[in-house]
Write an enzyme that holds these catalytic residues in place. Structure first.
Site, mmCIF file in Angstrom:
data_model
loop_
_atom_site.group_PDB
_atom_site.id
_atom_site.type_symbol
_atom_site.label_atom_id
_atom_site.label_comp_id
_atom_site.label_asym_id
_atom_site.label_seq_id
_atom_site.Cartn_x
_atom_site.Cartn_y
_atom_site.Cartn_z
ATOM 1 N N LYS A 32 0.899 -1.283 0.206
ATOM 2 C CA LYS A 32 -0.141 -0.149 -0.142
ATOM 3 C C LYS A 32 0.927 1.257 -0.026
ATOM 4 C CE LYS A 32 -0.645 0.127 5.143
ATOM 5 N NZ LYS A 32 -1.544 0.238 5.974
ATOM 6 N N GLY A 37 9.317 -1.472 2.638
ATOM 7 C CA GLY A 37 8.712 -1.487 4.003
ATOM 8 C C GLY A 37 9.670 -0.649 5.076
ATOM 9 N N CYS A 39 12.010 -1.054 6.965
ATOM 10 C CA CYS A 39 13.727 -1.275 6.839
ATOM 11 C C CYS A 39 14.216 -0.235 5.770
ATOM 12 C CB CYS A 39 14.031 -2.535 6.362
ATOM 13 S SG CYS A 39 15.860 -2.804 6.156
ATOM 14 N N LYS A 48 21.249 4.350 8.611
ATOM 15 C CA LYS A 48 22.442 3.963 8.444
ATOM 16 C C LYS A 48 23.011 5.176 7.431
ATOM 17 C CE LYS A 48 21.652 1.611 10.871
ATOM 18 N NZ LYS A 48 20.345 1.116 11.377
ATOM 19 N N GLY A 173 15.992 2.908 25.771
ATOM 20 C CA GLY A 173 17.312 2.723 25.176
ATOM 21 C C GLY A 173 17.748 1.728 24.647
ATOM 22 N N GLY A 174 16.765 1.119 23.894
ATOM 23 C CA GLY A 174 17.026 -0.189 23.059
ATOM 24 C C GLY A 174 17.692 0.207 21.741
ATOM 25 N N GLY A 262 9.910 -0.128 21.656
ATOM 26 C CA GLY A 262 9.268 -1.561 20.943
ATOM 27 C C GLY A 262 8.512 -1.243 19.953
ATOM 28 N N ARG A 263 8.035 -2.292 19.098
ATOM 29 C CA ARG A 263 7.029 -2.308 18.250
ATOM 30 C C ARG A 263 6.078 -3.543 18.094
ATOM 31 N NH1 ARG A 263 9.177 0.853 13.586
ATOM 32 N NH2 ARG A 263 7.681 -0.467 12.141
ATOM 33 N N HIS A 430 46.486 -10.216 9.087
ATOM 34 C CA HIS A 430 47.042 -9.358 10.017
ATOM 35 C C HIS A 430 47.445 -8.216 8.856
ATOM 36 C CE1 HIS A 430 49.588 -7.622 12.851
ATOM 37 N NE2 HIS A 430 50.512 -7.146 12.006
#
Ligand code: NAD
Length: 451
Positions: A32, A37, A39, A48, A173-174, A262-263, A430
């Site tokens: 819709k 979505g 993300c 990000k 604070g998640g 939260g969701r 290394h």
């Protein structure tokens, strides 16, 4: 007749649709809003992008002089930061649309309702289908006392802001709270975090939260743990919050208040009417089937592990089962990644959840890693948890730069039951940050060379 109608084009839905398309199935994907979505549009990707701008800014401000680079008059332009974010979001959406076309997925714009086990309606059009995949996602929780007031922000609102707030109080604070606190505090916006549990990022170990909290505090963030906002009211140019802390009740005023507690799964009345079983979210078995076997549910709508990468894998499992393969979802090695500063990533068991008498555990500090010194980083560690007898890797936590990429070594180890000795015998390049992980692996086997 369609083989499958997928409802919701987030990471779960579009991946399931592409997988079905790749296997030659006739599939429709109903969305819709925008493909991708939460993300792609209001979550992982835009955050990000914002954090990348903030990170570069802090790298220049905090490190350029020591690295011998002269930079004068450093500043940022929020409009340009937002343009970058919007461009990345648009490109990601276009990428998904390209894939849908490439694999013959029919993208239907509109709101779907499930009329029966085999019938999906979008406006006045009916789609007859053998299978349905529900991938409708989740929405931010607005608990009391925040549900009665206009103007409070959820993560959705942050991405539409025209200008930066003068100050912000973050409730929760998640993961979302800490990622936004990282962004705003890096750009020198005053931030307060109020977290209900004993420490921020409560799903991770306490030593992880301490490293992240140290950087946030260095950037001026006030953190109240074991605390709760008990009242909030609008005042001139912002909100006044009454915060119950372990030390007593205090008041804090902020220009904006972000609620990140939260969701909740987005489950339509149509599905409830159909008798879909609900337990937190839509209940499924490990093949992603609901109690109605030709109706599958994947991603946040299940109300379990709300992560894009989990939704994607659940989408693949659902698609394979629709194609007649016997696929089962395996949750034994789900990585958690947090784009804080420093980054945090973990997989498998955490120290807080294990019996110390049954395991071997070792933490190797970032400060003992040569590559970290070259980039002026010292805060962080890698921690490995292994079975005492077999040395099988049961869990890994990494705190430091590139932790979110490096965790894959732990994911492969936990998923495949590899022992710490097998990882130790795998040559780590290394000089790289991955040698910090090697240090922790050596620590559970015998002792690390470089400590
Ligand atoms: P979360 O569950 O990660 O964190 C919510 C936090 O709010 C917890 O720490 C909880 O203790 C706290 N809390 C709950 N009620 C409170 C209250 N009344 N007062 C103060 N604190 C309170 O949820 P989120 O940060 O809102 O994120 C939602 C979902 O999105 C999560 O499943 C998360 O994993 C996911 N997400 C993932 C990423 C990532 O993978 N990098 C990024 C963002 C979001």
């Amino acid at each position: 007749m369609y083989d499958a109608v997928v409802i919701g084009a987030g990471p779960g839905g579009y991946v399931a649709a592409v997988k079905l398309g790749q296997r030659g199935k006739k599939v429709a994907l109903v969305e819709k809003s925008f493909v991708g979505g939460t993300c792609t549009n209001w979550g992982c990707i835009p955050t990000k992008a914002l954090l990348s701008s903030a990170h570069l800014y802090s790298e220049i401000v905090e490190k350029s002089r020591q690295l011998g680079i002269n930079v004068e008059g450093v500043s940022y332009d929020f409009t340009a930061i937002k343009n970058h974010m919007n461009k990345v979001v648009t490109m990601s959406r276009k990428g998904i649309e390209y894939l849908l076309k490439k694999y013959n997925v029919e993208l239907i714009n509109g709101e779907a309702t499930v009329e029966s086990h085999n019938l999906v309606r979008v406006a006045d059009k009916l789609f007859e289908t053998k299978n349905i995949i529900i991938a409708t996602g989740s929405y931010p929780s607005l608990i009391s006392p925040f549900d009665k007031l206009d103007g409070l922000w959820t993560s959705d609102d942050v991405f539409t802001m025209e200008a930066l707030p003068q100050s912000i109080l973050i409730v929760g604070g998640g993961v979302i709270g800490v990622e936004f606190a990282t962004f705003f505090s890096t750009l020198k916006i005053p931030v307060t975090i109020v977290e209900l549990m004993e420490h921020i990022l409560p799903t991770e170990d306490k030593d992880v939260a301490e490293v992240v909290a140290k950087t946030l505090r260095k950037r001026g963030v006030e953190i109240y743990e074991s605390s709760k906002v008990i009242d909030v009211e609008p005042v001139d140019n912002g909100f006044k919050c009454v915060v119950e802390t372990a030390q007593g009740t205090i008041e804090r005023t902020a220009h904006k208040v972000l609620i990140s507690v939260g969701r909740r799964p987005k489950i339509g009345e149509d599905l409830k009417a159909l008798g879909i079983e609900i337990q937190r979210g839509i209940k499924t078995n490990n093949k992603m089937q609901t109690n109605i076997p030709n109706i599958y549910a994947i991603g946040d709508v299940r109300g379990q592990i709300m992560l894009a990468h989990v939704a994607m894998y659940e989408g693949v499992v659902a698609a394979k089962n629709i194609c007649g393969e016997e696929a089962q979802m395996d949750y034994s090695a789900v990585p958690s990644v947090i784009f804080s500063n420093p980054e945090v990533a973990s997989v498998g068991l955490h120290e807080k959840d294990v019996d110390p008498s049954k395991i071997k555990i070792f933490s190797f500090p970032l400060s003992a890693n040569g590559r970290a010194r070259t980039i002026l980083e010292k805060d962080g560690f890698a921690k490995v948890i292994a079975d005492k007898e077999t040395l099988k890797v049961l869990g890994m936590t990494i705190v430091g730069p590139a932790a979110t990429d490096m965790i894959m070594e732990g994911v492969v180890a936990v998923r495949n039951g590899l022992s710490a000795r097998e990882l130790e015998e795998s040559i780590h390049p290394h000089p790289t940050l991955s040698e910090m992980v090697l240090g922790a692996i050596e620590g559970v086997v015998e002792r690390p060379i470089h400590l």
